[in-house]
Design a protein around this motif. Structure first.
Motif, PDB file in Angstrom:
ATOM      1  N   LEU A 268      23.029  -6.860 -23.339  1.00  0.00           N
ATOM      2  CA  LEU A 268      24.271  -6.636 -22.455  1.00  0.00           C
ATOM      3  C   LEU A 268      24.130  -5.303 -21.630  1.00  0.00           C
ATOM      4  N   LEU A 269      22.851  -4.620 -22.110  1.00  0.00           N
ATOM      5  CA  LEU A 269      22.571  -3.863 -21.069  1.00  0.00           C
ATOM      6  C   LEU A 269      20.806  -3.048 -21.234  1.00  0.00           C
ATOM      7  N   GLN A 270      19.892  -2.466 -19.767  1.00  0.00           N
ATOM      8  CA  GLN A 270      19.590  -1.922 -20.651  1.00  0.00           C
ATOM      9  C   GLN A 270      19.072  -0.322 -20.538  1.00  0.00           C
ATOM     10  N   VAL A 271      19.875  -0.063 -20.960  1.00  0.00           N
ATOM     11  CA  VAL A 271      19.932   2.242 -21.436  1.00  0.00           C
ATOM     12  C   VAL A 271      19.350   1.897 -22.741  1.00  0.00           C
ATOM     13  N   ASP A 272      19.178   3.244 -22.362  1.00  0.00           N
ATOM     14  CA  ASP A 272      18.480   3.077 -24.519  1.00  0.00           C
ATOM     15  C   ASP A 272      19.631   4.313 -24.293  1.00  0.00           C
ATOM     16  N   GLU A 273      19.692   5.242 -24.029  1.00  0.00           N
ATOM     17  CA  GLU A 273      20.894   6.267 -24.538  1.00  0.00           C
ATOM     18  C   GLU A 273      21.722   6.176 -23.351  1.00  0.00           C
ATOM     19  N   PRO A 274      23.470   6.242 -23.566  1.00  0.00           N
ATOM     20  CA  PRO A 274      23.751   6.787 -22.786  1.00  0.00           C
ATOM     21  C   PRO A 274      24.305   7.834 -22.474  1.00  0.00           C
ATOM     22  N   PHE A 275      24.227   8.998 -23.489  1.00  0.00           N
ATOM     23  CA  PHE A 275      24.489  10.349 -22.061  1.00  0.00           C
ATOM     24  C   PHE A 275      23.222  11.185 -21.088  1.00  0.00           C
ATOM     25  N   THR A 276      22.926  11.159 -20.632  1.00  0.00           N
ATOM     26  CA  THR A 276      21.683  11.815 -19.828  1.00  0.00           C
ATOM     27  C   THR A 276      21.359  13.193 -20.806  1.00  0.00           C
ATOM     28  N   LYS A 277      22.936  13.880 -19.796  1.00  0.00           N
ATOM     29  CA  LYS A 277      22.851  15.084 -20.263  1.00  0.00           C
ATOM     30  C   LYS A 277      24.765  14.918 -20.616  1.00  0.00           C
ATOM     31  N   LEU A 278      24.245  17.272 -21.059  1.00  0.00           N
ATOM     32  CA  LEU A 278      26.083  16.968 -22.648  1.00  0.00           C
ATOM     33  C   LEU A 278      25.457  18.698 -21.622  1.00  0.00           C
ATOM     34  N   LEU A 279      27.328  18.664 -22.037  1.00  0.00           N
ATOM     35  CA  LEU A 279      27.591  20.036 -21.866  1.00  0.00           C
ATOM     36  C   LEU A 279      28.225  20.201 -22.478  1.00  0.00           C
ATOM     37  N   THR A 280      29.262  20.819 -23.486  1.00  0.00           N
ATOM     38  CA  THR A 280      29.517  21.255 -24.507  1.00  0.00           C
ATOM     39  C   THR A 280      30.228  22.343 -24.166  1.00  0.00           C
ATOM     40  N   GLN A 281      31.962  22.420 -23.679  1.00  0.00           N
ATOM     41  CA  GLN A 281      32.344  23.463 -22.652  1.00  0.00           C
ATOM     42  C   GLN A 281      33.441  24.394 -24.126  1.00  0.00           C
ATOM     43  N   GLY A 282      32.903  24.921 -23.413  1.00  0.00           N
ATOM     44  CA  GLY A 282      33.804  26.612 -24.863  1.00  0.00           C
ATOM     45  C   GLY A 282      35.052  26.676 -25.432  1.00  0.00           C
TER      46      GLY A 282
END
Ligand code: ANZ
Ligand code: ZN
Length: 901
Positions: free
Chosen positions: A572-586
């Motif tokens: 259904l998709l060609q990507v291995d990982e959904p989120f390239t970058k992640l920011l966890t806000q404080g």
């Protein structure tokens, strides 16, 4: 243009304009670079809190800035609309969860719109919508076909009074949240997803230092948390043999009790074995030992999470059964230990009290022998107290271990594995902490699991053409279990897909983590009724930047990663990982104030009603009421002493939340946004400060007033355009104008960099520097000075716009910048002008014999001879040269000049 900043007018004008222009609708466009920026979708709990405001403003700044830089940016929004709070609210208010949920969504959506977020609402997704959850069901059926989903029995929390299954969060101190009854564990069938099949890939992509890691744009702490959760451990699995037979006369486990150990090098230190309460040997022994049976029952109560087990006092009981050590042949007694998990490894451990801290505590408590079998040079061993090095495998060597003596940890593990495998009793093995994902919930408000139960054929998948299995919208839970079980409508007319006889629907619904595992892909093809995801997901995925709370660092992110890989493997998709970058806000924090009531309860006070009491040094030593407050003990007068508890996360229970609605009404969305961006870097905690909110408002007023003033000068952008002056290349800037431009472009360069690394707090302080420079500018009477101001203000508006879009939109338009560049929304991002950065004069550090003696100013183009002459002529230098003849003069271009005498 109004001469005073009126945030209500300004925000209304800007928002009306954007909505008339449908300004945030994005379409896939192959000619532009794409950027997908997304916040974790909110639960529609009723109204926004400050954490939401912070999260979405970060997302909005990113979106607006990248759009100006020429990206095609998607910022979608949706609702994590299934879940327990809706059922609880329904129970309390006697309204169906659907109604409550939809009302909350409508209200929160209005609030988001008031914040001026650049959301493409045409892609809105609510997970309780059948058009959405149909695809949960569809993918579940695909997983069943592939064997990724399967059915097995699971242990659930059972409330014996309400006769209902409880979610983990409904069990408080081992009791049902409503009834207070002691919760029992029951085994019932449920559906599982084989996330463990993906354990290696899930680990490889996230693990810090792994060559296959691709998630380098994630915070390291989150990567570590995922790694630990997946929990790969390399060790040895082997058997202790025995001749213990069950009631039927068969050898239990074929006469082998398997254990898993990461410390096979300590095998000669085994002085007991311990098994979990559910282990077959424990069960067998309990059958003829009522005391042991009672102990086992006790072990099954209470929490079973690892965190809970770690805190528990280590307790056990001997079974009276013995097994044979595979290398020494010694007889080893089997105990039941409450710290042994049935769900990890083989539910049994070899007890090595000298080198395992839990075994040590256990052996001390029950007086079991402790035998040292590894040593570290120079460190001495005693059975009195546990020391860290006893468990250290890095520096140790085997002792008291026969043929293993002198081997290092890894040598000994190899040797033991070899010896055991020669006997056919064991081998090296990798064990994972990660368990398969149980998705069945005995709850109403969730995605129905598309299964039909037939008395003859067993559980059957609902045929694809009959999807979605629609959840009834009008049921009201009454506390006595899942209302789907009793809903006649839900089961009416259901027949077995296999034999056609009347049958019953599955009444379990899916864990809501299923909903949040792929909603971000649905945004890409939100309206597609034929496919789960299609071209939109091809275009937008993987998501470039995900923004959310660190509380989702483990489960949500892991499930979403797993779900993405399953979709990939289904083509259904060609990507291995959904989120390239992640920011966890404080987190957003605020002061906490409380007071003991006469009855000994605790009540919390709203920070606005309280003021601090300081000591002479200005330290906060307490608090008191600023206004009268109604309390459990009646009306409290002004001045009543209140306890100050320091700062903590804003929460309803502590009464220290700030309602974004009040903030927006009083100061406007721009101020709320600016304040949350300016006060702290996105990843750090933000401590609430009312005075700083007012400061943010005043800053915006200054910007507005300055803009208003510019309307009165000769060279407004509109007039410049009318004069044909739309390029600055032909303008001769004088000294003052040059200095202003130097300052503004220098700040702009820094701002550019801060935007790139999403350090938005310093972006805002950069904007403050620009307004200071503009206000302090002395050359505003001349044409070149005015042009430099207009340029500078145009830069200010654009760098500030992603944070405060309304006020900048209006000023941009009113001053005529829009005449050439159009709306600020799509105006080009300001470019640093390299010419503006060229300095006419440079300041060089002046040294005599390598010691700092002052500084000199020289023309930027000065050659070595000119610099030398200027240095020697300098008064400070002459003082230290003191008449001597310089031996040489060293010039480091652009930096310093050193006179050596
Ligand atoms: C003997 C031993 C000696 C151990 C020693 C450790 C230190 P990780 O690394 O987290 O995978 N273990 C195995 N199965 C268990 C279960 N079902 N419940 C509780 N504990 C279990 O942990 C592996 C270690 O955890 C194993 O290595 C085992 O104790 C314990 F000096 O075996 B060890
Ligand atoms: Zn049937």
């Amino acid at each position: 243009m109004q001469d005073k900043y009126n945030h209500i007018e300004v925000e209304r004008a800007a928002q009306d304009h954007w909505s008339a222009a449908d300004a945030y609708r994005v379409v896939e466009d192959a000619s532009k670079p794409k950027f997908y920026a997304c916040s974790m979708l909110p639960y529609p709990s009723g109204k926004l809190h400050m954490g939401h405001v912070r999260n979405y403003t970060i997302n909005d700044m990113l979106t607006r800035q990248l759009r100006m830089k020429g990206y095609n940016v998607l910022m979608p929004m949706g609702w994590d609309a299934f879940g327990l709070p809706a059922e609880n609210a329904a129970l309390k208010n006697k309204v169906p969860p659907a109604k409550w949920t939809h009302e909350n969504i409508a209200y929160m959506k209005k609030q988001m719109q008031a914040m001026g977020l650049a959301i493409d609402w045409s892609r809105e997704v609510a997970t309780c919508d059948p058009d959405y959850y149909k695809w949960n069901q569809w993918l579940f059926l695909k997983m069943l076909e592939k064997g990724i989903a399967y059915r097995k029995t699971q242990v659930v929390n059972w409330d014996p009074v309400d006769q209902t299954v409880l979610a983990n969060e409904q069990v408080i101190d081992g009791r049902g949240w409503r009834t207070g009854a002691l919760v029992e564990k029951r085994e019932i069938p449920g559906y599982y997803l084989k996330i463990t099949d993906y354990a290696q890939e899930l680990l490889d992509h996230v693990q810090v230092g792994n060559d296959k890691a691709t998630l380098n744009g994630w915070p390291e702490k989150v990567r570590l948390m995922q790694e630990n959760w997946i929990g790969k451990s390399a060790g040895v699995r082997f058997a202790f043999t025995h001749a213990i037979k069950n009631a039927q006369g068969d050898l239990i486990g074929d006469g082998k009790m398997y254990v898993f150990t990461t410390r096979a090098d300590t095998i000669m230190g085994v002085t007991f074995c311990a098994v979990a309460a559910e282990h077959p040997l424990a069960q067998h022994a309990a059958a003829s030992n009522p005391k042991l049976a009672a102990f086992i029952e006790e072990c099954k109560k209470g929490g079973t999470t690892e965190a809970e087990l770690a805190l528990k006092e280590k307790e056990g009981m001997p079974t009276g059964l013995f097994v044979t050590h595979p290398l020494t042949g010694a007889q080893v007694e089997v105990w039941v230990g409450n710290y042994v998990l049935m769900s990890y490894g083989d539910g049994a451990v070899m007890g090595v009290p000298a080198h395992d801290e839990r075994d040590f505590a256990f052996a001390k408590k029950y007086n079991l022998p402790i035998k040292q079998v590894v040593a570290v040079e120079g460190a001495s061993f005693s059975t009195d107290a546990w020391q860290e090095w006893y468990g250290d495998k890095q520096k140790c060597m085997c002792v008291n271990s026969g043929e293993l003596d002198g081997l290092t940890h890894s040598q000994a593990v190899d040797k033991v594995a070899e010896l055991l495998s020669a006997k056919g009793l064991g081998e090296k093995k990798t064990t994972w902490r990660l368990r398969d994902w149980g998705i069945s919930r005995q709850r109403y408000w969730g995605t129905p699991i598309p299964i039909i139960h037939c008395a003859d054929c067993g559980p059957q998948p609902v045929p694809e053409k009959d999807l979605p299995v629609v959840l009834p919208q009008d049921l009201v839970p009454d506390g006595s279990g899942n209302p789907l079980v009793k809903s006649e409508a839900f089961h009416a007319g259901v027949v077995c897909p296999c034999c056609g006889k009347p049958a019953r629907r599955e009444t379990d619904t899916m864990d809501t983590f299923v909903d949040s595992s792929w909603y971000f892909m649905r945004y890409c093809d939100a309206k597609n009724s034929e496919q789960m995801v299609a071209d939109g997901a091809k275009y937008w995925m993987p998501m470039d930047q995900y923004i959310g709370g660190v509380e989702h660092a483990i489960l949500h992110l892991l499930y979403a990663r797993f779900w993405t890989k399953v979709m990939r493997d289904l083509g259904l998709l060609q990507v291995d990982e959904p989120f390239t970058k992640l920011l966890t806000q404080g987190m957003v924090l605020n002061h906490i104030y409380s007071r003991r009531t006469a009855k000994g309860g605790k009540e919390y006070f709203w920070p606005k009603d309280v003021e601090h009491v300081h000591d002479e040094a200005g330290k906060i030593i307490g608090a008191k009421l600023k206004v009268e407050v109604e309390s459990a003990d009646g009306l409290l007068p002004v001045g009543t002493a209140i306890d100050y508890e320091g700062v903590g996360t804003m929460s309803k229970s502590k009464n220290n939340g700030v309602d974004p609605q009040d903030l927006i009404e009083k100061y406007g969305a721009d101020t709320a946004r600016l304040y949350t961006m300016f006060t702290a870097p996105p990843e750090l905690t933000l401590e609430w400060n009312e005075a700083a909110v007012e400061g943010s408002y005043r800053f915006l007023r200054r910007v507005y007033n300055f803009g208003h003033k510019l309307l009165g000068i000769n060279y407004t952008p509109a007039i410049m355009l009318a004069l044909g002056l739309d390029s600055l290349d032909d303008v001769e800037f004088g000294k003052d104008a040059k200095a202003l431009r130097l300052e503004i472009h220098t700040v702009l360069k820094q701002i550019d960099y801060d935007y790139q690394r999403m350090q938005y707090n310093t972006v805002v302080s950069g904007a403050m520097k620009i307004i200071n420079a503009l206000e302090g500018f002395k050359g505003g009477e001349t044409a070149d000075g005015q042009i430099a101001m207009i340029e500078g203000f145009g830069i200010l508006l654009r760098v500030l716009y992603p944070a405060t879009p309304h006020i900048t939109h209006v000023l941009w338009k009113e001053l005529g910048y829009a005449n050439k560049q159009g709306d600020i929304l799509d105006a080009a991002w300001p470019q640093v002008d390299p010419k503006a950065l060229v300095q006419d004069e440079l300041e060089l550090v002046l040294q005599v014999n390598g010691k700092l003696r002052g500084s000199i100013r020289v023309p930027a183009g000065a050659d070595k001879a000119q610099i030398e002459a200027a240095a020697l002529a300098n008064e400070d230098a002459q003082k230290f040269i003191n008449g001597a003849t310089p031996k040489k003069v060293v010039v480091v271009p652009g930096r310093l000049v050193n006179i050596v005498v």
